[in-house]
Design a protein around this motif. Structure first.
Motif, PDB file in Angstrom:
ATOM      1  N   GLU A  19      -5.191  -9.815 -10.202  1.00 39.95           N
ATOM      2  CA  GLU A  19      -4.168  -9.125  -9.420  1.00 39.95           C
ATOM      3  C   GLU A  19      -4.266  -7.620  -9.612  1.00 39.95           C
ATOM      4  O   GLU A  19      -4.113  -6.851  -8.644  1.00 39.95           O
ATOM      5  CB  GLU A  19      -2.784  -9.630  -9.836  1.00 39.95           C
ATOM      6  CG  GLU A  19      -1.662  -9.137  -8.938  1.00 39.95           C
ATOM      7  CD  GLU A  19      -0.335  -9.784  -9.264  1.00 39.95           C
ATOM      8  OE1 GLU A  19       0.709  -9.193  -8.905  1.00 39.95           O
ATOM      9  OE2 GLU A  19      -0.338 -10.864  -9.892  1.00 39.95           O
ATOM     10  N   PHE A  20      -4.518  -7.179 -10.844  1.00 37.14           N
ATOM     11  CA  PHE A  20      -4.689  -5.748 -11.104  1.00 37.14           C
ATOM     12  C   PHE A  20      -5.877  -5.213 -10.309  1.00 37.14           C
ATOM     13  O   PHE A  20      -5.800  -4.141  -9.705  1.00 37.14           O
ATOM     14  CB  PHE A  20      -4.912  -5.520 -12.607  1.00 37.14           C
ATOM     15  CG  PHE A  20      -5.062  -4.072 -12.982  1.00 37.14           C
ATOM     16  CD1 PHE A  20      -3.958  -3.319 -13.346  1.00 37.14           C
ATOM     17  CD2 PHE A  20      -6.302  -3.460 -12.986  1.00 37.14           C
ATOM     18  CE1 PHE A  20      -4.086  -1.983 -13.701  1.00 37.14           C
ATOM     19  CE2 PHE A  20      -6.453  -2.125 -13.336  1.00 37.14           C
ATOM     20  CZ  PHE A  20      -5.331  -1.383 -13.696  1.00 37.14           C
ATOM     21  N   ARG A  21      -6.959  -5.951 -10.297  1.00 37.29           N
ATOM     22  CA  ARG A  21      -8.168  -5.525  -9.580  1.00 37.29           C
ATOM     23  C   ARG A  21      -7.891  -5.383  -8.093  1.00 37.29           C
ATOM     24  O   ARG A  21      -8.368  -4.444  -7.439  1.00 37.29           O
ATOM     25  CB  ARG A  21      -9.272  -6.559  -9.835  1.00 37.29           C
ATOM     26  CG  ARG A  21     -10.646  -6.137  -9.367  1.00 37.29           C
ATOM     27  CD  ARG A  21     -11.720  -7.079  -9.904  1.00 37.29           C
ATOM     28  NE  ARG A  21     -11.392  -8.465  -9.629  1.00 37.29           N
ATOM     29  CZ  ARG A  21     -11.427  -9.444 -10.537  1.00 37.29           C
ATOM     30  NH1 ARG A  21     -11.754  -9.187 -11.791  1.00 37.29           N
ATOM     31  NH2 ARG A  21     -11.121 -10.691 -10.204  1.00 37.29           N
ATOM     32  N   THR A  22      -7.088  -6.278  -7.531  1.00 34.32           N
ATOM     33  CA  THR A  22      -6.763  -6.234  -6.098  1.00 34.32           C
ATOM     34  C   THR A  22      -5.820  -5.081  -5.773  1.00 34.32           C
ATOM     35  O   THR A  22      -6.032  -4.332  -4.822  1.00 34.32           O
ATOM     36  CB  THR A  22      -6.125  -7.560  -5.654  1.00 34.32           C
ATOM     37  OG1 THR A  22      -7.034  -8.626  -5.896  1.00 34.32           O
ATOM     38  CG2 THR A  22      -5.766  -7.519  -4.179  1.00 34.32           C
ATOM     39  N   GLN A  23      -4.786  -4.916  -6.590  1.00 35.71           N
ATOM     40  CA  GLN A  23      -3.772  -3.888  -6.322  1.00 35.71           C
ATOM     41  C   GLN A  23      -4.307  -2.473  -6.459  1.00 35.71           C
ATOM     42  O   GLN A  23      -3.878  -1.563  -5.754  1.00 35.71           O
ATOM     43  CB  GLN A  23      -2.582  -4.080  -7.272  1.00 35.71           C
ATOM     44  CG  GLN A  23      -1.672  -5.223  -6.935  1.00 35.71           C
ATOM     45  CD  GLN A  23      -0.384  -5.184  -7.746  1.00 35.71           C
ATOM     46  OE1 GLN A  23      -0.006  -4.151  -8.304  1.00 35.71           O
ATOM     47  NE2 GLN A  23       0.301  -6.323  -7.811  1.00 35.71           N
ATOM     48  N   HIS A  24      -5.261  -2.282  -7.393  1.00 36.02           N
ATOM     49  CA  HIS A  24      -5.695  -0.917  -7.702  1.00 36.02           C
ATOM     50  C   HIS A  24      -7.176  -0.687  -7.396  1.00 36.02           C
ATOM     51  O   HIS A  24      -7.817   0.167  -8.019  1.00 36.02           O
ATOM     52  CB  HIS A  24      -5.410  -0.605  -9.173  1.00 36.02           C
ATOM     53  CG  HIS A  24      -3.966  -0.748  -9.544  1.00 36.02           C
ATOM     54  ND1 HIS A  24      -2.983   0.107  -9.074  1.00 36.02           N
ATOM     55  CD2 HIS A  24      -3.321  -1.659 -10.321  1.00 36.02           C
ATOM     56  CE1 HIS A  24      -1.809  -0.261  -9.557  1.00 36.02           C
ATOM     57  NE2 HIS A  24      -1.988  -1.333 -10.314  1.00 36.02           N
ATOM     58  N   ALA A  25      -7.681  -1.413  -6.460  1.00 41.06           N
ATOM     59  CA  ALA A  25      -9.088  -1.256  -6.085  1.00 41.06           C
ATOM     60  C   ALA A  25      -9.354   0.164  -5.600  1.00 41.06           C
ATOM     61  O   ALA A  25      -8.632   0.700  -4.750  1.00 41.06           O
ATOM     62  CB  ALA A  25      -9.454  -2.257  -4.990  1.00 41.06           C
ATOM     63  N   GLY A  26     -10.376   0.803  -6.155  1.00 40.04           N
ATOM     64  CA  GLY A  26     -10.791   2.125  -5.718  1.00 40.04           C
ATOM     65  C   GLY A  26      -9.944   3.271  -6.216  1.00 40.04           C
ATOM     66  O   GLY A  26     -10.163   4.416  -5.810  1.00 40.04           O
ATOM     67  N   GLN A  27      -8.982   2.997  -7.104  1.00 42.60           N
ATOM     68  CA  GLN A  27      -8.125   4.084  -7.578  1.00 42.60           C
ATOM     69  C   GLN A  27      -7.933   4.053  -9.095  1.00 42.60           C
ATOM     70  O   GLN A  27      -6.891   4.452  -9.608  1.00 42.60           O
ATOM     71  CB  GLN A  27      -6.757   4.006  -6.887  1.00 42.60           C
ATOM     72  CG  GLN A  27      -6.072   2.655  -6.996  1.00 42.60           C
ATOM     73  CD  GLN A  27      -4.680   2.660  -6.389  1.00 42.60           C
ATOM     74  OE1 GLN A  27      -3.936   3.623  -6.543  1.00 42.60           O
ATOM     75  NE2 GLN A  27      -4.327   1.604  -5.689  1.00 42.60           N
ATOM     76  N   THR A  28      -8.947   3.581  -9.789  1.00 44.98           N
ATOM     77  CA  THR A  28      -8.836   3.492 -11.244  1.00 44.98           C
ATOM     78  C   THR A  28      -9.835   4.419 -11.929  1.00 44.98           C
ATOM     79  O   THR A  28     -10.930   4.657 -11.440  1.00 44.98           O
ATOM     80  CB  THR A  28      -9.095   2.051 -11.733  1.00 44.98           C
ATOM     81  OG1 THR A  28     -10.380   1.616 -11.284  1.00 44.98           O
ATOM     82  CG2 THR A  28      -8.027   1.109 -11.235  1.00 44.98           C
ATOM     83  N   ARG A  29      -9.429   4.933 -13.069  1.00 41.00           N
ATOM     84  CA  ARG A  29     -10.337   5.609 -13.979  1.00 41.00           C
ATOM     85  C   ARG A  29      -9.989   5.176 -15.397  1.00 41.00           C
ATOM     86  O   ARG A  29      -8.901   4.636 -15.637  1.00 41.00           O
ATOM     87  CB  ARG A  29     -10.268   7.133 -13.834  1.00 41.00           C
ATOM     88  CG  ARG A  29      -8.916   7.770 -14.022  1.00 41.00           C
ATOM     89  CD  ARG A  29      -8.932   9.225 -13.561  1.00 41.00           C
ATOM     90  NE  ARG A  29      -7.646   9.882 -13.721  1.00 41.00           N
ATOM     91  CZ  ARG A  29      -7.315  10.656 -14.748  1.00 41.00           C
ATOM     92  NH1 ARG A  29      -8.197  10.865 -15.725  1.00 41.00           N
ATOM     93  NH2 ARG A  29      -6.137  11.235 -14.817  1.00 41.00           N
TER      94      ARG A  29
END
Length: 332
Positions: free
Chosen positions: A225-235
């Motif tokens: 769920e974390f991967r889906t919600q924050h795809a492309g906006q993580t560092r």
């Protein structure tokens, strides 16, 4: 350079050999003259490593403390307190303890295990202080493999199986605090990730990613769920001994973030943790320091991991501790 095995470092082999002999001589003074080391009235189990940082020692100490507690053993922990500078020693770790006093690892150990923990560069004094105030069956000395003034009954060494022993040289020309042969003398050798780095009996340990936890409010998100919600906006950032291992873990769970490394035990500044439109992923150890900062941390999440062994180690540990007077009861 230690772990990339740069060939030019081999010119320091003679110096490394000299340092190795000095380390062996220092240790022999304690092993040959048992009166030099102070022996506690209860068994002491040291958990440490022969390389510099980043082996998975802290997760193992947490796991071992919980394993023993569930089986009726009263555990106490003593630690050097790396990353902290207490105003006085010995210092008891409590719910109010701050990372800048006792170190982030000890704040984490206290929160995860609930065991009484005393911080002091002098492990003998820490052990005496702990025993004066608590009824303890077993002392775990965290990161004290080379602290020979405290006599030990059980030695546990932890090694990163991916990095291994690097170029095999002693500090400062390589990552070794003691020679590789020292690993054959411990009662339990735990290798994290892979066994290929050593050719004698080990237990293989993995750090299994479990979930993401918000630093601000402790809310939890499953990894998918974390991967889906924050795809492309993580560092990601990491101030641990081996930031590369954190990168490997994120890659394993398909989180697209490049880890920015900081030195081990680095105390973060507010400007290093600004969102800038991104969600920041950190280790659970770093989260202890970050949650103490007077900043908004709702955009910061840590990855929770659990220790898993490839083989069942219960019977082995029960037998090992029994030899030193610790009777392991059925799990509660």
């Amino acid at each position: 350079m230690w772990y990339s095995k740069r060939s030019w470092l081999k010119v320091f082999t003679p110096f490394s050999w000299t340092l190795r002999k000095a380390v062996e001589y220092r240790r022999s003074r304690y092993t040959k003259d048992t009166n030099r080391a102070w022996r506690a009235p209860v068994p002491v189990c040291v958990v440490g490593n022969i390389t510099v940082g980043g082996t998975g020692k802290t997760p193992l100490v947490i796991w071992l403390s919980e394993w023993l507690t569930r089986r009726g053993v009263k555990v106490g922990i003593v630690s050097r307190g790396y990353g902290g500078r207490a105003s006085q020693y010995p210092m008891m770790v409590s719910e109010q303890s701050q990372c800048h006093d006792v170190g982030e690892e000890n704040v984490l150990l206290h929160r995860k295990t609930g065991a009484p923990i005393v911080v002091d560069p002098n492990r003998v004094r820490a052990t005496q202080f702990l025993l004066d105030g608590h009824s303890i069956d077993l002392i775990i000395a965290d990161d004290g493999l080379q602290h020979y003034k405290l006599a030990r009954d059980i030695e546990i060494a932890v090694l990163d199986g991916v990095r291994g022993i690097g170029n095999g040289l002693q500090l400062p020309f390589g990552p070794l605090r003691e020679p590789k042969s020292r690993l054959q003398e411990v009662q339990w050798l735990v290798v994290k990730g892979a066994r290929s780095c050593v050719d004698f009996p080990t237990s293989l340990m993995h750090l299994e990613p479990v979930e993401f936890v918000n630093v601000s409010n402790n809310s939890v998100l499953p990894i998918s769920e974390f991967r889906t919600q924050h795809a492309g906006q993580t560092r990601a950032i990491a101030a641990i001994g081996n930031p590369g291992s954190f990168q490997d873990t994120l890659d394993q769970i398909q989180i697209q973030a490049s880890v920015k490394p900081f030195r081990d035990h680095h105390h973060f500044r507010a400007d290093e943790l600004r969102s800038n439109g991104s969600v920041i992923i950190v280790t659970e150890k770093d989260a202890q320091k970050i949650r103490e900062l007077p900043i908004n941390t709702r955009h910061i999440w840590y990855l929770k991991v659990n220790v898993k062994f490839q083989e069942d180690v219960d019977e082995f540990l029960t037998s090992m501790f029994y030899k030193y007077g610790i009777n392991i009861k059925a799990r509660t």
